[in-house]
Scaffold this active site. Structure first.
Site, short mmCIF file in Angstrom:
data_model
loop_
_atom_site.label_atom_id
_atom_site.label_comp_id
_atom_site.label_asym_id
_atom_site.label_seq_id
_atom_site.Cartn_x
_atom_site.Cartn_y
_atom_site.Cartn_z
CG HIS A 44 -1.90 0.69 1.12
ND1 HIS A 44 -3.38 0.75 1.72
CD2 HIS A 44 -2.39 2.37 0.79
CE1 HIS A 44 -4.16 1.54 1.73
NE2 HIS A 44 -3.51 2.58 1.42
CD GLU A 71 -4.02 -2.86 0.06
OE1 GLU A 71 -4.33 -3.76 1.01
OE2 GLU A 71 -4.07 -1.49 1.74
CG HIS A 191 -8.13 -2.43 8.74
ND1 HIS A 191 -7.74 -2.15 9.09
CD2 HIS A 191 -7.39 -1.21 7.39
CE1 HIS A 191 -6.77 -0.78 9.29
NE2 HIS A 191 -6.94 -0.51 8.48
N1 PXP Z 1 -6.51 -3.95 3.49
C1 PXP Z 1 -6.36 -2.42 3.19
C2 PXP Z 1 -7.46 -1.07 2.10
C3 PXP Z 1 -5.63 -1.45 3.82
O1 PXP Z 1 -5.55 -0.75 4.20
C4 PXP Z 1 -4.98 -2.74 4.91
C5 PXP Z 1 -3.98 -1.93 6.39
O2 PXP Z 1 -2.77 -1.40 4.85
C6 PXP Z 1 -5.21 -3.79 4.45
C7 PXP Z 1 -6.16 -4.39 4.49
C8 PXP Z 1 -4.57 -4.68 6.39
O3 PXP Z 1 -4.99 -4.72 7.68
P1 PXP Z 1 -3.92 -5.06 8.98
O4 PXP Z 1 -2.13 -4.27 8.64
O5 PXP Z 1 -4.63 -4.14 9.73
O6 PXP Z 1 -3.68 -6.21 8.82
#
Ligand code: PXP
Length: 239
Positions: A44, A71, A191
């Site tokens: 990301h 992402e 997330h």
């Molecule tokens: N999905 C998206 C769209 C995200 O922005 C993130 C964090 O960058 C994640 C998934 C992964 O989240 P986590 O780091 O809490 O596992």
């Protein structure tokens, strides 16, 4: 079919950037994640390059042999990057540049035309598309009009409420997942998923195709090591 685990490696880049050198070595960690069983790698990049940098994205494209997922907010620079790199999947998130982490899903009604135009560009280049949405059946329904291949359900509320009432926490996700299935939209989630809450989520959502997990997985790796941690997460994803 087992839900795929995509490891988000942003935290590895954050740690590296803290000292300015190349420790930990992001490319090596990515190769090792795949060797230990990860079925995808997620990055990301944010405009300020505070964790994954645009140059990392090019470097990783050369070595990732599983599914590469990028992402981000679809700024002009981000769209150009993704079209150039051609990952397996792009996940569009509505987060503003200064956001600490993704903190909301798209309003798929308000932004339907905006998303549709961008999604078509990616799909025409052979890139699978996903958009980040809240667990709201209405938002999933409107996602259909963007022509996205998949949606990624934003699981922060599930993770927060899991410990107090997991059945209540999962309920909106079950409705959203059913709506996605009905509309033939593929389903991802991410997330705040962790070893605490992942198994139940996966059991309750039979059409879940992929989870992307970063923060908790990298924290667990401090205690268990990366190899053991990835195998623990893969075990949680067995249907
Ligand atoms: N999905 C998206 C769209 C995200 O922005 C993130 C964090 O960058 C994640 C998934 C992964 O989240 P986590 O780091 O809490 O596992």
């Amino acid at each position: 079919m087992q839900t795929r685990l995509s490891v988000n490696v942003n935290k590895i880049a954050t740690l590296r950037n803290a000292r300015g050198g190349n420790l930990p070595n992001l490319k090596q960690v990515v190769l090792d994640c795949e060797r230990f069983g990860a079925e995808g790698i997620t990055v990301h990049p944010r405009p300020d390059g505070r964790h994954i940098r645009y140059s990392d994205v090019y470097d990783l494209k050369k070595i990732v042999t599983t599914e590469f997922n990028i992402e981000g907010y679809p700024s002009k620079e981000f769209i150009e990057l993704v079209l150039d790199v051609k990952p397996t999947q792009v996940t569009l998130v509505p987060d503003p540049p200064e956001a600490l982490t993704s903190n909301d899903g798209w309003d798929t009604l308000k932004y339907a035309d905006f998303l549709k135009e961008i999604i078509h560009q990616f799909k025409n280049s052979g890139i699978r598309t996903s958009i980040f949405v809240n667990p709201d059946a209405k938002m999933v329904e409107h996602a259909r009009s963007t022509d996205t291949d998949r949606i990624e359900l934003y699981t922060e509320s599930y993770a927060t409420n899991y410990t107090t009432d997991r059945d209540a926490a999962i309920a909106p996700f079950i409705s959203a997942a059913k709506k996605a299935e009905e509309l033939n939209i593929g389903l991802n989630a991410g997330h705040d998923l962790s070893l605490v809450n992942l198994h139940f989520f996966n059991q309750q959502i039979p059409n879940l195709l992929e989870v992307s997990i970063g923060h908790a997985l990298i924290c667990d790796a401090l205690y268990y090591g990366l190899e053991k941690t990835i195998s623990l997460y893969l075990n949680q994803l067995k249907k």
